[in-house]
Design an enzyme around this catalytic site. Structure first.
Site, short mmCIF file in Angstrom:
data_model
loop_
_atom_site.label_atom_id
_atom_site.label_comp_id
_atom_site.label_asym_id
_atom_site.label_seq_id
_atom_site.Cartn_x
_atom_site.Cartn_y
_atom_site.Cartn_z
CB CYS A 70 87.06 196.26 -17.76
SG CYS A 70 88.61 196.05 -18.62
NE ARG B 61 84.50 195.47 -12.39
CZ ARG B 61 84.46 194.29 -11.79
NH1 ARG B 61 84.12 194.22 -10.53
NH2 ARG B 61 84.75 193.18 -12.44
CD1 TRP C 4 93.71 198.70 -14.32
CD2 TRP C 4 94.06 196.59 -14.99
NE1 TRP C 4 94.89 198.27 -13.76
CE2 TRP C 4 95.12 196.98 -14.15
CE3 TRP C 4 94.06 195.31 -15.53
CZ2 TRP C 4 96.18 196.13 -13.84
CZ3 TRP C 4 95.11 194.47 -15.22
CH2 TRP C 4 96.15 194.88 -14.39
CG ASN D 92 85.06 192.53 -16.53
OD1 ASN D 92 86.29 192.59 -16.48
ND2 ASN D 92 84.30 192.13 -15.53
N GLY D 93 87.08 191.10 -18.85
CA GLY D 93 87.69 189.78 -18.78
C GLY D 93 88.75 189.60 -19.85
CD GLU E 48 97.34 195.24 4.32
OE1 GLU E 48 97.83 194.45 3.49
OE2 GLU E 48 96.45 196.05 4.03
CD GLU F 41 97.52 199.12 -1.94
OE1 GLU F 41 97.12 198.64 -3.00
OE2 GLU F 41 97.14 198.71 -0.84
CG HIS G 224 120.64 187.01 6.63
ND1 HIS G 224 121.76 186.27 6.94
CD2 HIS G 224 119.83 186.94 7.72
CE1 HIS G 224 121.62 185.76 8.16
NE2 HIS G 224 120.45 186.15 8.65
CE LYS H 140 87.99 197.56 -3.09
NZ LYS H 140 88.97 197.69 -2.01
C1 F6R Z 1 95.61 196.01 -1.56
C2 F6R Z 1 94.49 195.32 -2.13
C3 F6R Z 1 94.76 194.07 -2.90
C4 F6R Z 1 93.64 193.04 -2.68
C5 F6R Z 1 93.83 191.84 -3.61
C6 F6R Z 1 92.79 190.77 -3.40
O1 F6R Z 1 95.20 197.14 -0.86
O2 F6R Z 1 93.38 195.74 -2.02
O3 F6R Z 1 96.01 193.53 -2.61
O4 F6R Z 1 93.66 192.64 -1.34
O5 F6R Z 1 93.79 192.28 -4.94
O6 F6R Z 1 91.50 191.24 -3.70
P1 F6R Z 1 90.23 190.49 -3.14
O7 F6R Z 1 90.27 190.60 -1.66
O8 F6R Z 1 89.07 191.19 -3.74
O9 F6R Z 1 90.35 189.06 -3.57
#
Ligand code: F6R
Length: 582
Positions: free
Chosen positions: A2, A27, A75, A99-100, A460, A467, A483, A577
């Site tokens: 959030c 967020r 969120w 937030n939290g 990655e 995603e 396997h 994010k």
């Molecule tokens: C994927 C992505 C997430 C972040 C993860 C960690 O594209 O962005 O997997 O890498 O949530 O976030 P940070 O780097 O902010 O700790």
């Protein structure tokens, strides 16, 4: 997760808050709301979905004249994303955004219910509002202090009281919150990016600090005692948050990679003393979540090649493992935001065990940047797209530079110089990535295979694709596919073979052949040409630099696949994010 923003000053807050919310949307974005206040009234307007829907609603509502407001993008954690559960929440005289997560919300709710308090929602936020309202007799400060003592968990709050016509309160406990300082106006927000158009001056708030803002002044207190904090100036500008003509932030941010990589190379290749020396540690732990963890996995490969002992874990596991720490251990925490709850917990565990910690972070002033023994900033500027791209590449670059500092291989520096230009050339081939995306976007399942560092790259590449495009995708160690998972390979299944490491090239090619003979359609990603029709060939460089040329190509493919599928590229569903909850 959030995002929250609050305003108090001379202006009408509507546009300031809406603009802030748009910048905070990364967020979380399942519902949003705003509260406006004047001497007599508080008006609350909420909506489900993106900020644009709230904006539409506000444009069709007669709003009260006001100079104070708070707003929120959500969120959902407690309670489904609907209008009732959206913030702000009002109980009695208290209106707030949060937030939290409050860990003891159920307990507090029961206690308040016994006192006759009735609840309208299933959110923990309503519990906070009810608790503050319960403690509120005459003084807000006292009510907030009492509430802080009872609330367990991580939270940041912006709060209005019906009784105070020119006041906005905010509290920070674990979740990020900063105070923005303008000309005769103040802001509170989860992220400086939300107020950069208004001011670059800010004050960082510490744990359990209460800030009381009026139109003319502010005071920060903790346990009733006033605290003085320096006003800092952010190096970011609102420009950092603009699209600059790109249709999506994800593409814009990928395209920024060559310049950002060049900047970091320039900074460190002239002065390796700026980086910590990892040679002095007997044991290194690398910890992160999601892509940051995969960046760490690439780094582990580099550092193991240097002869260092390296363990890696996702932060949500690391924090609960029973770890026997060697005396000379360094724990490297990788995080774009510097606010990821699990990574923070992992860092604190390391600190409690009295070992050194190194933050590889983007956001300076974030919790991880502040609390680690050492920090190296990746200097990515603001990353807006929820799926990380440029930050990932810069995390890998920092790990690569740290590894160079251990062994100082000569050929590395020669190759390092050319990386930005080579990266630029690779990113210019968008037509080619679009063509590959044409072959992928109708698929139901995609696989990525590779060994060692190529496996980390596969993880990655696969995460990025799934995603943003919502195509199911998985990455496997190339030798592991047969396997079990190979039974999923059908006629035409796309399998990416990542083949950059010469030592195990032939092995991975054999594994690729195994899936081809079962009908798979391969996409080869390597440094040497091959007979497959679909391929991405990148220049061969020092192996500690190779991922910097391969991952961006996979990011481009993920972008164009998502584009073809008409996905919400910058804000994929269910994601946020910055994951500030456990
Ligand atoms: C994927 C992505 C997430 C972040 C993860 C960690 O594209 O962005 O997997 O890498 O949530 O976030 P940070 O780097 O902010 O700790």
């Amino acid at each position: 997760m959030c995002g929250i923003i609050g305003y108090i000053g001379q202006r009408n807050p509507k546009e300031i808050l809406l603009d802030g919310l748009k910048n905070l949307e990364y967020r979380g974005y399942d519902s949003a709301g705003i509260a406006l206040k004047n001497e007599n009234d508080i008006q609350i307007i909420k909506s489900v979905g993106k900020i644009s829907i709230l904006e539409e609603k506000l444009n069709h509502t007669k709003l009260i004249d006001s100079h104070i407001g708070i707003a929120h993008t959500r969120w959902a954690t407690h309670g489904e994303p609907n209008e009732k559960n959206a913030h702000p929440h009002k109980v009695g005289k208290i209106t707030l955004v949060h937030n939290g997560i409050i860990e003891n919300a159920a307990e507090l709710k029961e206690k308040l219910q016994k006192e006759g308090v009735e609840f309208q929602t299933t959110t923990d936020t309503e519990v906070i509002a009810a608790l503050i309202n319960y403690h509120y007799k005459k003084s807000m400060e006292q009510a907030l202090q009492k509430a802080i003592k009872e609330l367990k968990g991580s939270y940041a709050l912006a709060i209005l009281s019906d009784d105070e016509p020119d006041s906005l309160y905010a509290i920070r406990c674990e979740s990020p919150l900063i105070l923005g300082i303008g000309e005769k106006e103040y802001f509170v927000t989860s992220d400086i990016g939300a107020i950069l158009k208004q001011t670059r001056n800010y004050v960082l708030l510490g744990k359990n600090e209460i800030v009381h803002l009026t139109s003319n002044d502010y005071t920060i207190t903790k346990n009733g005692k006033e605290i003085k904090r320096n006003v800092e100036t952010s190096s970011l500008t609102s420009e950092d948050a603009d699209l600059h003509g790109y249709e999506h932030y994800m593409l814009k941010e990928i395209m920024e990679e060559p310049v950002l990589v060049e900047n970091l190379i320039e900074k460190y290749s002239n002065n390796f003393d700026l980086l910590p020396d990892l040679k002095k540690y007997k044991h290194i732990h690398i910890v992160g979540c999601g892509s940051a963890y995969y960046a760490g996995m690439i780094g582990k490969n580099f550092l193991e090649d240097d002869g260092l002992k390296v363990d890696i874990d996702v932060a949500s596991e690391y924090r609960y493992r029973n770890i026997t720490y060697d005396k000379d251990t360094l724990v490297i925490l990788i995080s774009q935001s510097g606010e990821t709850a699990d990574t923070i917990a992992a860092m604190r565990k390391a600190i409690e065990n009295k070992v050194d910690t190194l933050a590889i972070v983007n956001v300076d002033g974030s919790t991880i940047a502040r609390e680690c023994t050492y920090k190296v900033l990746i200097e990515a500027g603001r990353e807006v797209a929820v799926a990380t791209t440029k930050a990932f590449i810069l995390q890998v670059l920092i790990l690569s530079l740290l590894s160079y500092k251990v062994n100082k291989e000569k050929e590395y520096l020669e190759d390092l110089k050319h990386i930005p230009q080579q990266l630029k050339v690779l990113l210019d081939k968008s037509g080619y990535y679009k063509k590959l995306a044409d072959a992928i976007y109708t698929q139901e399942d995609v696989f990525f295979i590779g060994r060692k560092v190529d496996y980390a790259i596969s993880l990655e590449g696969s995460l990025k694709l799934k995603e943003v495009s919502y195509i199911h995708s998985d990455a496997y160690q190339a030798g592991e596919l047969k396997h079990g998972t190979i039974s999923l390979v059908r006629n035409g299944t796309i399998v990416f073979g990542i083949v950059t490491d010469d030592e195990i090239r032939d092995k991975t090619i054999s594994n690729l052949e195994e899936v081809i003979s079962r009908g798979a359609n391969p996409i080869y990603v390597g440094v040497e040409d091959c007979p497959y029709e679909n391929k991405i060939i990148v220049p061969r460089v020092h192996k500690k630099l190779q991922p910097l040329l391969v991952v961006p190509a996979l990011q481009m493919i993920a972008y164009y696949v998502a584009y073809k599928r008409d996905c919400d590229i910058d804000k994929p569903k269910n994601l946020a994010k910055s994951v500030t909850v456990e």
